[in-house]
Design an enzyme around this catalytic site. Structure first.
Site, PDB file in Angstrom:
ATOM      1  N   SER A  15       0.831  -1.196   0.000  1.00 46.00           N
ATOM      2  CA  SER A  15       0.000   0.000   0.000  1.00 46.00           C
ATOM      3  C   SER A  15       0.871   1.254   0.000  1.00 46.00           C
ATOM      4  CB  SER A  15      -0.950  -0.055   1.204  1.00 46.00           C
ATOM      5  OG  SER A  15      -1.892   0.978   1.173  1.00 46.00           O
ATOM      6  N   HIS A  36      -2.650  -1.338  -4.111  1.00 47.10           N
ATOM      7  CA  HIS A  36      -4.117  -1.382  -4.173  1.00 47.10           C
ATOM      8  C   HIS A  36      -4.665   0.037  -4.146  1.00 47.10           C
ATOM      9  CE1 HIS A  36      -4.591  -1.720   0.533  1.00 47.10           C
ATOM     10  NE2 HIS A  36      -3.950  -0.625   0.172  1.00 47.10           N
TER      11      HIS A  36
END
Length: 195
Positions: A99, A124
């Site tokens: 992330s 993501h």
């Protein structure tokens, strides 16, 4: 629970000097980003980068990352500082860069972004959970989409992938091995031994 930080003792011409391990590594221009990316961590990392820039603006800064991600605003503050400081920021994933951690890994200087061989990288879309009045939820949803678009643009810039590909890949959790991260353009090489 408090964590004990190891101390290192060095001999100097004036006797012995004890440092906590992170302060000693900072002398060698190594900064650790470990754990959740949040405001306190971001402030420490930013302060260390600015300090190292003032010490020597022509010598690389080494950013070691082992993070599951965290707050986007904190990650963006670190990322912006990485781009702002004069020294190149070399990034090295030790463990995981997921992330926000993956964004920071990819944001290192081109040619100087690396992983250790058993590291994991994950990208993501921005996560958000909101409650309240419908209009407030709409406001937050717009902001989340704006930030998501911004992060996708940054990933596209650093990987060389087109924005449509990045949007597709970040739609869900997308895990990459170090080899896949090289192919994707998130990193430049895998360190199997010290360079």
């Amino acid at each position: 629970m408090s964590v004990l930080v190891p101390m290192v003792v060095e001999q100097t011409s004036r006797g012995e000097r004890a440092y906590d391990i992170y302060s000693r590594l900072l002398k060698d221009r190594v900064i650790f980003l470990v754990g959740q990316v949040e405001d306190h961590m971001a402030n420490l990392a930013i302060a260390q980068m600015l300090f190292l820039e003032s010490e020597n603006p022509n010598k690389d800064i080494n950013l070691y990352i082992n993070s599951p991600g965290g707050a986007v605003t904190s990650a963006m503050a670190i990322y912006d500082t990485m781009q702002f400081v004069k020294p190149d920021v070399r990034t090295l994933c030790i463990g995981q860069a997921a992330s926000a951690g993956a964004l920071l890994l990819a944001g290192g200087a081109k040619g100087k972004r690396h992983c250790l061989p058993h590291s994991s990288v994950m990208i993501h879309q921005v996560l958000g959970g909101y409650q309240g009045q419908g209009t407030d939820i709409q406001i937050h949803a717009k902001q989340t989409q704006r930030v998501s678009d911004q992060l996708n643009q940054i990933l596209a810039k650093h990987t060389g992938k087109d924005i449509e590909r990045v949007e597709k890949d970040t739609n869900r959790d997308y895990f990459l091995t170090p080899e896949e991260a090289v192919e994707y353009g998130l990193i430049d090489s895998i360190f199997t031994e010290r360079p």
